[in-house]
Design a protein around this motif. Structure first.
Motif, short mmCIF file in Angstrom:
data_model
loop_
_atom_site.label_atom_id
_atom_site.label_comp_id
_atom_site.label_asym_id
_atom_site.label_seq_id
_atom_site.Cartn_x
_atom_site.Cartn_y
_atom_site.Cartn_z
N LYS A 70 -60.50 15.06 -0.27
CA LYS A 70 -61.63 15.41 -1.14
C LYS A 70 -61.37 16.79 -1.74
O LYS A 70 -60.72 17.63 -1.12
CB LYS A 70 -62.93 15.46 -0.35
CG LYS A 70 -63.39 14.14 0.22
CD LYS A 70 -64.81 14.23 0.79
CE LYS A 70 -64.86 15.13 2.01
NZ LYS A 70 -66.22 15.16 2.61
N CYS A 82 -58.81 14.47 -10.32
CA CYS A 82 -59.17 13.76 -9.10
C CYS A 82 -59.32 12.26 -9.34
O CYS A 82 -58.89 11.43 -8.53
CB CYS A 82 -60.47 14.33 -8.52
SG CYS A 82 -60.27 15.99 -7.82
N ILE A 101 -58.93 10.81 -5.78
CA ILE A 101 -59.38 11.81 -4.82
C ILE A 101 -60.89 11.97 -4.98
O ILE A 101 -61.38 12.16 -6.10
CB ILE A 101 -58.67 13.16 -5.04
CG1 ILE A 101 -57.17 13.01 -4.84
CG2 ILE A 101 -59.23 14.23 -4.09
CD1 ILE A 101 -56.37 14.24 -5.27
N PHE A 154 -64.30 13.62 -5.39
CA PHE A 154 -64.55 14.91 -6.05
C PHE A 154 -66.02 15.28 -6.04
O PHE A 154 -66.89 14.44 -6.31
CB PHE A 154 -64.06 14.85 -7.50
CG PHE A 154 -64.36 16.11 -8.29
CD1 PHE A 154 -63.64 17.28 -8.04
CD2 PHE A 154 -65.36 16.13 -9.26
CE1 PHE A 154 -63.92 18.44 -8.76
CE2 PHE A 154 -65.63 17.29 -9.98
CZ PHE A 154 -64.91 18.45 -9.73
#
Length: 295
Positions: A208, A226, A231, A233
């Motif tokens: 994260k 991201c 990922i 975010f």
């Protein structure tokens, strides 16, 4: 056939919702809400802070986000009158002489608390590196200001300095983007682009990322990176810097500051200029100046 269509539509909607859930942006002026979110992170994650406008801000009213265009206009007038080199030299005097103040006095403690929990936390600024006018190192000046204010990002990664990108961006020559002592200096390149290079260099893939910034477009740059890499975010649009943005602007104080800059090559504080405007005393009598050594 209809059943197949419905199942495909539901699957597509679930996929859209899942991908959308990876990214969230919040707006707040409350550092304790930021703290609450930060403490949900783990050593597998990464938190990044913008610097100017989030950690600290110039005390001078003309350098505040709302009024800094007035200062830039004054620099353009100086450039037209005396040339660009002189404008850059006077600008460097302002950059090295203004007094920084914390946007919120609780921030250093909150950052330290997160670091003590093992969370990786660094700064990610658009600020340029290198020299301008008589100022030798913009990055060293920013690092010294952070240190003076009790903020240190250097402990999360073992590397002390990394060259990230020295190439032109969109055909424009820019100073190198670097990582130094816990701070990424993007040098006006997109923050998402530079954080991607940094994470490759340090061989770290966070689960994260949280980015705290006073400018929404910069948050969106990190969010884009991201999403590209799946990922999770969280963007924090930190707006405390704008809380007193409507404070009345004192034109006479600003003009006196610019006059002294041009005639005496000094940048005096608002307090000093206010004293002079209201008493006609000299800067040496009204002075409470602050200077950071960048050497």
């Amino acid at each position: 056939m209809l059943k197949y269509f419905i199942n495909s539509f539901v699957s597509s909607m679930l996929l859209f919702q899942t991908n959308y859930a990876f990214a969230k942006i919040m707006e707040t002026s409350d550092v304790y809400l930021i703290r609450e979110e930060m403490l949900k992170f783990t050593p597998d994650d990464l938190i990044t802070f913008d610097v100017k406008g989030v950690i600290y801000t110039p005390e001078d009213h003309i350098l505040s986000p709302k009024h800094v265009p007035k200062f830039k206009q004054k620099l353009r007038e100086i450039a037209d009158e005396r040339g660009h080199d002189e404008a850059h030299r006077l600008e460097s005097i302002v950059l090295s002489s203004y007094e920084p103040v914390l946007v919120d006095v609780a921030l250093p403690g909150i950052i330290t608390e997160a670091k003590n929990n093992g969370i990786k936390i660094i700064a990610l600024t658009s600020g340029k590196t290198g020299a301008v006018g008589g100022l030798k190192s913009r990055e060293n000046l920013r690092l010294k200001r952070l240190k003076k204010l009790g903020v240190d990002f250097s402990s999360s990664f073992s590397q002390s300095e990394i060259l990230l990108d020295a190439s032109p961006y969109n055909g424009v020559e820019l100073p190198p983007s670097i990582y130094k002592n816990g701070v990424i200096f993007a040098s006006r390149r997109p923050k998402g682009h530079i954080i991607e290079i940094f994470l490759q260099k340090v061989d770290f893939q966070p689960k994260k990322i949280m980015h705290i910034d006073n400018r929404l477009n910069k948050i969106l740059q990190v969010e884009s990176f991201c999403k590209k890499h799946n990922i999770e975010f969280l963007g924090i649009h930190f707006t405390k810097i704008y809380v007193d943005a409507d404070r009345e602007f004192n034109e006479k104080v600003a003009e006196r500051k610019i006059q002294i800059l041009k005639s005496e090559e000094k940048w005096v504080s608002d307090k000093t200029a206010y004293c002079m405007v209201n008493s006609e005393l000299a800067p040496s009598i009204c002075s409470d100046e602050f200077t950071v050594d960048d050497k």
